[in-house]
Design a protein around this motif. Structure first.
Motif, PDB file in Angstrom:
ATOM      1  N   VAL A  21      74.490 -52.820  48.024  1.00  0.00           N
ATOM      2  CA  VAL A  21      75.255 -53.897  48.672  1.00  0.00           C
ATOM      3  C   VAL A  21      75.109 -55.221  47.934  1.00  0.00           C
ATOM      4  O   VAL A  21      76.038 -56.035  47.950  1.00  0.00           O
ATOM      5  CB  VAL A  21      74.914 -54.062  50.177  1.00  0.00           C
ATOM      6  N   HIS A  22      73.981 -55.450  47.288  1.00  0.00           N
ATOM      7  CA  HIS A  22      73.803 -56.710  46.565  1.00  0.00           C
ATOM      8  C   HIS A  22      74.447 -56.688  45.177  1.00  0.00           C
ATOM      9  O   HIS A  22      74.988 -57.694  44.735  1.00  0.00           O
ATOM     10  CB  HIS A  22      72.317 -57.064  46.458  1.00  0.00           C
ATOM     11  N   GLU A  23      74.392 -55.576  44.497  1.00  0.00           N
ATOM     12  CA  GLU A  23      74.941 -55.504  43.148  1.00  0.00           C
ATOM     13  C   GLU A  23      76.462 -55.350  43.139  1.00  0.00           C
ATOM     14  O   GLU A  23      77.135 -55.903  42.278  1.00  0.00           O
ATOM     15  CB  GLU A  23      74.294 -54.369  42.363  1.00  0.00           C
ATOM     16  N   THR A  24      76.999 -54.599  44.083  1.00  0.00           N
ATOM     17  CA  THR A  24      78.441 -54.347  44.089  1.00  0.00           C
ATOM     18  C   THR A  24      79.198 -55.303  45.008  1.00  0.00           C
ATOM     19  O   THR A  24      80.415 -55.415  44.896  1.00  0.00           O
ATOM     20  CB  THR A  24      78.746 -52.911  44.553  1.00  0.00           C
ATOM     21  N   LEU A  25      78.483 -55.975  45.911  1.00  0.00           N
ATOM     22  CA  LEU A  25      79.082 -56.808  46.951  1.00  0.00           C
ATOM     23  C   LEU A  25      80.074 -56.008  47.801  1.00  0.00           C
ATOM     24  O   LEU A  25      81.022 -56.552  48.345  1.00  0.00           O
ATOM     25  CB  LEU A  25      79.754 -58.054  46.370  1.00  0.00           C
ATOM     26  N   GLU A  26      79.827 -54.716  47.898  1.00  0.00           N
ATOM     27  CA  GLU A  26      80.639 -53.834  48.738  1.00  0.00           C
ATOM     28  C   GLU A  26      79.768 -53.299  49.865  1.00  0.00           C
ATOM     29  O   GLU A  26      78.555 -53.130  49.713  1.00  0.00           O
ATOM     30  CB  GLU A  26      81.195 -52.674  47.923  1.00  0.00           C
ATOM     31  N   PRO A  27      80.382 -53.012  50.996  1.00  0.00           N
ATOM     32  CA  PRO A  27      79.600 -52.481  52.117  1.00  0.00           C
ATOM     33  C   PRO A  27      79.233 -51.015  51.921  1.00  0.00           C
ATOM     34  O   PRO A  27      79.847 -50.305  51.125  1.00  0.00           O
ATOM     35  CB  PRO A  27      80.549 -52.635  53.308  1.00  0.00           C
ATOM     36  N   VAL A  28      78.217 -50.599  52.639  1.00  0.00           N
ATOM     37  CA  VAL A  28      77.857 -49.191  52.729  1.00  0.00           C
ATOM     38  C   VAL A  28      78.163 -48.770  54.162  1.00  0.00           C
ATOM     39  O   VAL A  28      77.693 -49.392  55.126  1.00  0.00           O
ATOM     40  CB  VAL A  28      76.371 -48.945  52.394  1.00  0.00           C
ATOM     41  N   PHE A  29      78.979 -47.726  54.312  1.00  0.00           N
ATOM     42  CA  PHE A  29      79.344 -47.209  55.620  1.00  0.00           C
ATOM     43  C   PHE A  29      78.345 -46.129  56.004  1.00  0.00           C
ATOM     44  O   PHE A  29      78.096 -45.201  55.223  1.00  0.00           O
ATOM     45  CB  PHE A  29      80.759 -46.636  55.586  1.00  0.00           C
ATOM     46  N   LEU A  30      77.773 -46.269  57.182  1.00  0.00           N
ATOM     47  CA  LEU A  30      76.774 -45.313  57.655  1.00  0.00           C
ATOM     48  C   LEU A  30      77.379 -44.422  58.731  1.00  0.00           C
ATOM     49  O   LEU A  30      78.080 -44.909  59.626  1.00  0.00           O
ATOM     50  CB  LEU A  30      75.552 -46.053  58.198  1.00  0.00           C
ATOM     51  N   THR A  31      77.090 -43.130  58.616  1.00  0.00           N
ATOM     52  CA  THR A  31      77.619 -42.176  59.589  1.00  0.00           C
ATOM     53  C   THR A  31      76.507 -41.610  60.453  1.00  0.00           C
ATOM     54  O   THR A  31      75.346 -41.534  60.042  1.00  0.00           O
ATOM     55  CB  THR A  31      78.335 -41.013  58.880  1.00  0.00           C
ATOM     56  N   LYS A  32      76.881 -41.221  61.653  1.00  0.00           N
ATOM     57  CA  LYS A  32      75.954 -40.571  62.578  1.00  0.00           C
ATOM     58  C   LYS A  32      76.677 -39.346  63.121  1.00  0.00           C
ATOM     59  O   LYS A  32      77.774 -39.460  63.677  1.00  0.00           O
ATOM     60  CB  LYS A  32      75.596 -41.535  63.708  1.00  0.00           C
ATOM     61  N   ASN A  33      76.085 -38.189  62.908  1.00  0.00           N
ATOM     62  CA  ASN A  33      76.701 -36.921  63.307  1.00  0.00           C
ATOM     63  C   ASN A  33      78.109 -36.771  62.728  1.00  0.00           C
ATOM     64  O   ASN A  33      79.033 -36.294  63.381  1.00  0.00           O
ATOM     65  CB  ASN A  33      76.751 -36.790  64.833  1.00  0.00           C
ATOM     66  N   GLY A  34      78.274 -37.227  61.477  1.00  0.00           N
ATOM     67  CA  GLY A  34      79.539 -37.059  60.777  1.00  0.00           C
ATOM     68  C   GLY A  34      80.613 -38.069  61.121  1.00  0.00           C
ATOM     69  O   GLY A  34      81.727 -37.983  60.618  1.00  0.00           O
ATOM     70  N   HIS A  35      80.306 -39.047  61.968  1.00  0.00           N
ATOM     71  CA  HIS A  35      81.285 -40.051  62.372  1.00  0.00           C
ATOM     72  C   HIS A  35      80.788 -41.441  61.987  1.00  0.00           C
ATOM     73  O   HIS A  35      79.591 -41.706  62.000  1.00  0.00           O
ATOM     74  CB  HIS A  35      81.537 -40.001  63.886  1.00  0.00           C
ATOM     75  N   GLY A  36      81.719 -42.325  61.680  1.00  0.00           N
ATOM     76  CA  GLY A  36      81.352 -43.690  61.338  1.00  0.00           C
ATOM     77  C   GLY A  36      80.548 -44.338  62.452  1.00  0.00           C
ATOM     78  O   GLY A  36      80.883 -44.215  63.630  1.00  0.00           O
ATOM     79  N   ILE A  43      74.335 -60.443  52.981  1.00  0.00           N
ATOM     80  CA  ILE A  43      74.655 -61.687  53.684  1.00  0.00           C
ATOM     81  C   ILE A  43      75.702 -62.461  52.893  1.00  0.00           C
ATOM     82  O   ILE A  43      76.613 -63.052  53.473  1.00  0.00           O
ATOM     83  CB  ILE A  43      73.377 -62.521  53.916  1.00  0.00           C
ATOM     84  N   GLU A  44      75.588 -62.450  51.574  1.00  0.00           N
ATOM     85  CA  GLU A  44      76.558 -63.153  50.729  1.00  0.00           C
ATOM     86  C   GLU A  44      77.971 -62.656  50.994  1.00  0.00           C
ATOM     87  O   GLU A  44      78.909 -63.448  51.162  1.00  0.00           O
ATOM     88  CB  GLU A  44      76.189 -62.968  49.258  1.00  0.00           C
ATOM     89  N   GLN A  45      78.144 -61.342  51.035  1.00  0.00           N
ATOM     90  CA  GLN A  45      79.474 -60.784  51.279  1.00  0.00           C
ATOM     91  C   GLN A  45      79.938 -61.075  52.704  1.00  0.00           C
ATOM     92  O   GLN A  45      81.101 -61.391  52.931  1.00  0.00           O
ATOM     93  CB  GLN A  45      79.492 -59.276  51.006  1.00  0.00           C
ATOM     94  N   TYR A  46      79.031 -61.008  53.665  1.00  0.00           N
ATOM     95  CA  TYR A  46      79.376 -61.328  55.054  1.00  0.00           C
ATOM     96  C   TYR A  46      79.866 -62.778  55.151  1.00  0.00           C
ATOM     97  O   TYR A  46      80.879 -63.059  55.793  1.00  0.00           O
ATOM     98  CB  TYR A  46      78.171 -61.107  55.964  1.00  0.00           C
ATOM     99  N   GLU A  47      79.158 -63.699  54.503  1.00  0.00           N
ATOM    100  CA  GLU A  47      79.564 -65.105  54.523  1.00  0.00           C
ATOM    101  C   GLU A  47      80.914 -65.301  53.833  1.00  0.00           C
ATOM    102  O   GLU A  47      81.731 -66.104  54.287  1.00  0.00           O
ATOM    103  CB  GLU A  47      78.486 -65.977  53.875  1.00  0.00           C
ATOM    104  N   ASN A  48      81.178 -64.554  52.763  1.00  0.00           N
ATOM    105  CA  ASN A  48      82.483 -64.618  52.105  1.00  0.00           C
ATOM    106  C   ASN A  48      83.593 -64.171  53.047  1.00  0.00           C
ATOM    107  O   ASN A  48      84.664 -64.792  53.107  1.00  0.00           O
ATOM    108  CB  ASN A  48      82.513 -63.758  50.837  1.00  0.00           C
ATOM    109  N   GLU A  54      88.082 -67.786  58.165  1.00  0.00           N
ATOM    110  CA  GLU A  54      88.299 -69.168  58.593  1.00  0.00           C
ATOM    111  C   GLU A  54      89.511 -69.769  57.876  1.00  0.00           C
ATOM    112  O   GLU A  54      90.345 -70.429  58.495  1.00  0.00           O
ATOM    113  CB  GLU A  54      87.053 -70.000  58.314  1.00  0.00           C
ATOM    114  N   ILE A  55      89.617 -69.519  56.576  1.00  0.00           N
ATOM    115  CA  ILE A  55      90.761 -70.009  55.809  1.00  0.00           C
ATOM    116  C   ILE A  55      92.049 -69.390  56.343  1.00  0.00           C
ATOM    117  O   ILE A  55      93.055 -70.075  56.543  1.00  0.00           O
ATOM    118  CB  ILE A  55      90.594 -69.721  54.303  1.00  0.00           C
ATOM    119  N   PHE A  56      92.027 -68.080  56.591  1.00  0.00           N
ATOM    120  CA  PHE A  56      93.212 -67.399  57.110  1.00  0.00           C
ATOM    121  C   PHE A  56      93.631 -68.004  58.448  1.00  0.00           C
ATOM    122  O   PHE A  56      94.821 -68.249  58.677  1.00  0.00           O
ATOM    123  CB  PHE A  56      92.949 -65.901  57.259  1.00  0.00           C
TER     124      PHE A  56
END
Length: 92
Positions: A21-36, A43-48, A54-56
């Motif tokens: 998440v820090h190197e790619t600035l992309e999220p990691v999706f976590l699954t539980k029992n095969g479902h999202g 935090i940097e990406q979240y703040e972005n 806010e701009i939108f």
């Protein structure tokens, strides 16, 4: 390509997920029992994302206001007003 991992990897491979998440600035999706279940991001990406939202929202507000009025300002008029405001704030 999205990073999709089982939620158990958050416990078992935390350092690896943190690195992704820090190197790619992309999220990691976590699954539980095969479902999202969750999304992990830096935090940097979240703040972005928050900043972009806010701009939108401000642009949407301006678009609504523009559609309800025929008043238009040129680029020069807008920047002249901004400069005047900045000068007033610097003095006051």
């Amino acid at each position: 390509m999205p990073h999709i991992r089982p939620v158990s990897d958050l416990r078992n491979h935390f350092a690896e997920i943190s690195k992704i998440v820090h190197e790619t600035l992309e999220p990691v999706f976590l699954t539980k029992n095969g479902h999202g279940d969750m999304v992990v991001m830096s935090i940097e990406q979240y703040e972005n994302i928050q900043y972009n939202n806010e701009i939108f929202a401000k642009l949407k507000e301006a678009e609504i206001e523009a559609n309800s009025s025929d008043v238009r300002f040129s680029h020069d008029e807008v920047f002249k007003q901004l400069r005047q405001r900045l000068r007033k704030e610097e003095k006051g």
